[in-house]
Design an enzyme around this catalytic site. Structure first.
Site, PDB file in Angstrom:
ATOM      1  N   CYS A 168       5.295  -5.640   1.511  1.00 11.10           N
ATOM      2  CA  CYS A 168       5.736  -4.374   1.592  1.00 11.10           C
ATOM      3  C   CYS A 168       4.968  -3.750   2.557  1.00 11.10           C
ATOM      4  O   CYS A 168       5.438  -4.028   3.981  1.00 11.10           O
ATOM      5  CB  CYS A 168       5.203  -3.702   0.201  1.00 11.10           C
ATOM      6  SG  CYS A 168       5.854  -1.902  -0.014  1.00 11.10           S
ATOM      7  N   TYR A 169       3.947  -3.103   2.536  1.00  7.21           N
ATOM      8  CA  TYR A 169       3.259  -2.260   3.773  1.00  7.21           C
ATOM      9  C   TYR A 169       2.757  -3.316   4.567  1.00  7.21           C
ATOM     10  O   TYR A 169       3.078  -3.148   5.877  1.00  7.21           O
ATOM     11  CB  TYR A 169       2.083  -1.394   3.185  1.00  7.21           C
ATOM     12  CG  TYR A 169       1.426  -0.901   4.358  1.00  7.21           C
ATOM     13  CD1 TYR A 169       1.467   0.691   4.613  1.00  7.21           C
ATOM     14  CD2 TYR A 169       0.299  -1.388   5.050  1.00  7.21           C
ATOM     15  CE1 TYR A 169       0.832   1.083   5.723  1.00  7.21           C
ATOM     16  CE2 TYR A 169      -0.553  -0.847   6.151  1.00  7.21           C
ATOM     17  CZ  TYR A 169      -0.046   0.583   6.340  1.00  7.21           C
ATOM     18  OH  TYR A 169      -0.788   1.259   7.328  1.00  7.21           O
ATOM     19  N   GLU A 174       4.402 -10.581  -6.661  1.00 10.32           N
ATOM     20  CA  GLU A 174       3.270 -10.902  -7.477  1.00 10.32           C
ATOM     21  C   GLU A 174       3.435 -10.336  -8.741  1.00 10.32           C
ATOM     22  O   GLU A 174       2.837 -10.834  -9.972  1.00 10.32           O
ATOM     23  CB  GLU A 174       1.949 -10.404  -6.730  1.00 10.32           C
ATOM     24  CG  GLU A 174       1.856  -8.827  -6.791  1.00 10.32           C
ATOM     25  CD  GLU A 174       2.405  -8.201  -5.463  1.00 10.32           C
ATOM     26  OE1 GLU A 174       2.096  -7.031  -5.141  1.00 10.32           O
ATOM     27  OE2 GLU A 174       3.259  -8.762  -4.980  1.00 10.32           O
ATOM     28  N   LYS A 218     -10.994 -14.708 -15.719  1.00  9.48           N
ATOM     29  CA  LYS A 218     -11.139 -14.751 -17.129  1.00  9.48           C
ATOM     30  C   LYS A 218     -10.374 -16.187 -17.291  1.00  9.48           C
ATOM     31  O   LYS A 218     -10.907 -17.007 -18.043  1.00  9.48           O
ATOM     32  CB  LYS A 218     -10.757 -13.675 -17.926  1.00  9.48           C
ATOM     33  CG  LYS A 218     -11.017 -13.663 -19.565  1.00  9.48           C
ATOM     34  CD  LYS A 218     -12.424 -13.892 -19.872  1.00  9.48           C
ATOM     35  CE  LYS A 218     -13.015 -12.684 -19.916  1.00  9.48           C
ATOM     36  NZ  LYS A 218     -14.356 -12.574 -20.464  1.00  9.48           N
ATOM     37  N   ASP A 224     -17.880 -15.743 -21.190  1.00  7.86           N
ATOM     38  CA  ASP A 224     -18.221 -15.909 -19.778  1.00  7.86           C
ATOM     39  C   ASP A 224     -19.638 -16.566 -19.779  1.00  7.86           C
ATOM     40  O   ASP A 224     -20.044 -17.536 -19.182  1.00  7.86           O
ATOM     41  CB  ASP A 224     -18.245 -14.599 -19.324  1.00  7.86           C
ATOM     42  CG  ASP A 224     -16.878 -14.097 -19.111  1.00  7.86           C
ATOM     43  OD1 ASP A 224     -15.953 -14.584 -19.258  1.00  7.86           O
ATOM     44  OD2 ASP A 224     -17.011 -12.754 -19.064  1.00  7.86           O
ATOM     45  N   GLY A 246       0.924  -1.166  -0.107  1.00 11.05           N
ATOM     46  CA  GLY A 246       0.063  -0.152   0.132  1.00 11.05           C
ATOM     47  C   GLY A 246       0.900   1.148   0.044  1.00 11.05           C
ATOM     48  O   GLY A 246       2.022   1.125   0.417  1.00 11.05           O
ATOM     49  N   HIS A 304       7.424  -6.850  -4.205  1.00  4.27           N
ATOM     50  CA  HIS A 304       6.476  -7.505  -4.562  1.00  4.27           C
ATOM     51  C   HIS A 304       6.703  -8.600  -5.342  1.00  4.27           C
ATOM     52  O   HIS A 304       6.876  -8.729  -6.573  1.00  4.27           O
ATOM     53  CB  HIS A 304       5.953  -6.238  -5.659  1.00  4.27           C
ATOM     54  CG  HIS A 304       5.142  -4.937  -4.809  1.00  4.27           C
ATOM     55  ND1 HIS A 304       4.294  -5.018  -4.295  1.00  4.27           N
ATOM     56  CD2 HIS A 304       5.826  -3.914  -4.698  1.00  4.27           C
ATOM     57  CE1 HIS A 304       3.873  -3.770  -3.641  1.00  4.27           C
ATOM     58  NE2 HIS A 304       4.828  -3.124  -3.866  1.00  4.27           N
TER      59      HIS A 304
END
Length: 519
Positions: free
Chosen positions: A86-87, A176, A375, A233, A59, A174
């Protein structure tokens, strides 16, 4: 996982990061189900889940600053593993007795970290140094009791920390994002080795679980109406419901006049003739186009289209007196487009997608088998179900269709122009095989005219833009630059074949800050 039951999973507490959904995607790839919630609802969400672990996101705030996200300290007392990013790492460190200060030298971008001598399940299989993505101005300067340093960088002594006994871990970078070379492995280690999850969040388990849930919800006699758009979808949702209840599913395709060229014929052929669904086509082209006359505000367009769609469904639903359920292809990003850090609503519902807008007097319960999926997960479920690859790999198409790709007023003339230009763009890209690396590729009609010359005559006609993007799941996207000769062919064909367009431009905006669609 037990079919029909809530799976074990992870709680992601969003502390203001732009990467919350990306964290979720990486955890799903590692084989676990997860949910995103703001800190104000974290304890409630944890109690409702079959909780196996917690991830505290990054954040932009400083943990010691006024107005920083107030994270419930009780999250650290639930007896499950915790990973702070991180945060999240800084908050956990400070809460447990460590110290966090502003860094004398900030770290942003690619950074080399070196693993220390202490072993850690989080870094299992990762030896020596690796490159990660840093983005921080604060850092942990004193570890909480029980923690040890797992990895360091040249300017950040505690780039990764751990308390193996309590299974608490933190990373200052990070993992990710794709820039962190071994980031996926670190997150997979947390899922599989630290949280001891089975990694069974896979297409076959997801599909069978959703089929069982639909059977239980609808019962042995209930009937479902589902709006089939022809997109991935609604197609996967329809097949899941069909597998669960068979011919008690009634699909309705609404031709709203805002579709791509040839869309109606494709849907009817693919789903009625090949899949064998009970499909009704409603010709509502005039109704929608007339309702949009003179409207230029994007939000008004979406609301008009949504309201008209509901009214069409209301009329069609009367033909199925036993239908008390409405099927929708709602996805997880549709539900949770952005998370409120300070305790507001968990999600900002996207009015131009499949959620929201249903009136109370419709008296129908929702069936949304894809509501927890991204998706790419939907496509994998579709493959498991045996859907045609041509359907699965169709590029996403917005619910309001071409209406949000025409900037300005909607008229039949402008719809026809855009449909032709878009068909050329799509045909040329797919013929060249360039679509295999793209997320979306389409034309947009701009609200401007420009001067041109065709032959010996001066023209004053419309301009269109090509929107070509690369993405994994649409949450973030980069513009894609096609081969020069391919772009030339697309432009030449549009200008030569679509009477009324004399200029083609290329949109080179990324998401963020731009969106993929223009409206």
């Amino acid at each position: 996982m037990q079919l029909g039951e809530r799976p074990q999973g992870l709680l992601i507490v969003d502390l203001g990061t732009q990467y919350a959904q990306l964290i979720a995607r990486r955890l799903r790839e590692a084989g676990t189900w997860c949910e995103i919630h703001p800190p104000a609802r974290a304890m409630e969400a944890a109690a409702a889940m079959n909780l196996a672990g917690i991830v505290l996101s990054g954040g932009p705030a400083s943990v010691y600053a006024e107005g920083a996200p107030e994270v419930p300290a009780g999250l650290l007392e639930l007896g499950v593993p915790v990973l702070g990013i991180c945060y999240g790492m800084q908050w956990m460190s400070r809460t447990l007795g460590g110290e966090v200060e502003g860094s004398g030298k900030r770290e942003f971008g690619h950074t080399e970290i070196q693993r220390g001598e202490d072993s850690s399940a989080l870094f299992a299989g990762i030896e020596g140094s690796t490159i990660v993505w840093m983005s921080h101005g604060d850092k942990v300067v004193k570890l909480p009791p029980g923690f040890h340093t797992v990895a360091s960088s040249a300017t950040c002594e505690h780039a990764a920390i751990g308390d193996d006994e309590r299974r608490f871990y933190g990373v200052q970078f990070h993992p990710e994002v794709s820039h962190s070379v071994r980031g996926k492995e670190i997150l997979a280690n947390f899922v599989l080795d630290v949280c001891k999850l089975p990694g069974d969040w896979k297409a076959e388990n997801i599909a069978e679980r959703e089929i069982e849930k639909i059977k239980k919800l609808v019962g042995e006699t209930g009937e479902v109406i589902l709006g089939l758009s022809g997109g991935v979808d609604s197609a996967v949702a329809a097949v899941l419901v069909h597998r669960a209840i068979g011919d008690r599913l009634h699909c309705i395709f609404v031709d709203n006049g805002l579709l791509r060229k040839g869309e109606r014929e494709l849907v009817e052929h693919a789903f009625r003739d090949h899949v064998g669904l009970d499909l009704t086509t409603v010709d509502a082209r005039k109704r929608f186009v007339d309702g949009l006359a003179g409207v230029t505000d994007p939000e008004r367009k979406r609301k008009i289209i949504g309201n008209e769609f509901v009214e069409v469904f209301r009329v069609e639903a009367k033909r199925f007196q036993d239908a008390r359920f409405l099927g929708q292809g709602t996805l997880y990003p549709d539900v949770i487009e952005s998370v409120a850090v300070h305790g507001g609503n968990t999600a900002v519902i996207k009015s131009h997608h499949n959620v929201g807008g249903l009136p109370d007097d419709l008296d129908m319960e929702l069936v949304e088998p894809l509501r927890e999926l991204f998706k790419d997960e939907v496509r994998e479920v579709g493959r498991y179900l045996g859907l045609d690859e041509r359907i699965l790999m169709r590029q996403p198409f917005p619910g309001p269709g071409l209406a949000v790709r025409i900037a300005g007023e909607i008229t039949q003339e402008r719809l026809d122009l855009l449909a032709e230009a878009d068909a050329i763009c799509t045909a040329e890209i797919e013929a060249a095989g360039a679509h295999k690396t793209l997320w979306q590729y389409f034309a947009v009609l701009l609200p401007v005219k420009s001067v041109g010359v065709m032959g010996d005559a001066r023209t004053y006609e419309n301009a269109c833009a090509l929107r070509i993007v690369e993405s994994v799941d649409g949450m973030t996207a980069d513009w894609g630059y096609l081969d020069h000769q391919l772009l030339r062919r697309i432009s030449n064909r549009i200008i030569n074949e679509v009477k009324g367009i004399n200029r083609v431009v290329l949109d080179i905006s990324s998401k963020p800050p731009a969106t993929i669609e223009w409206e």
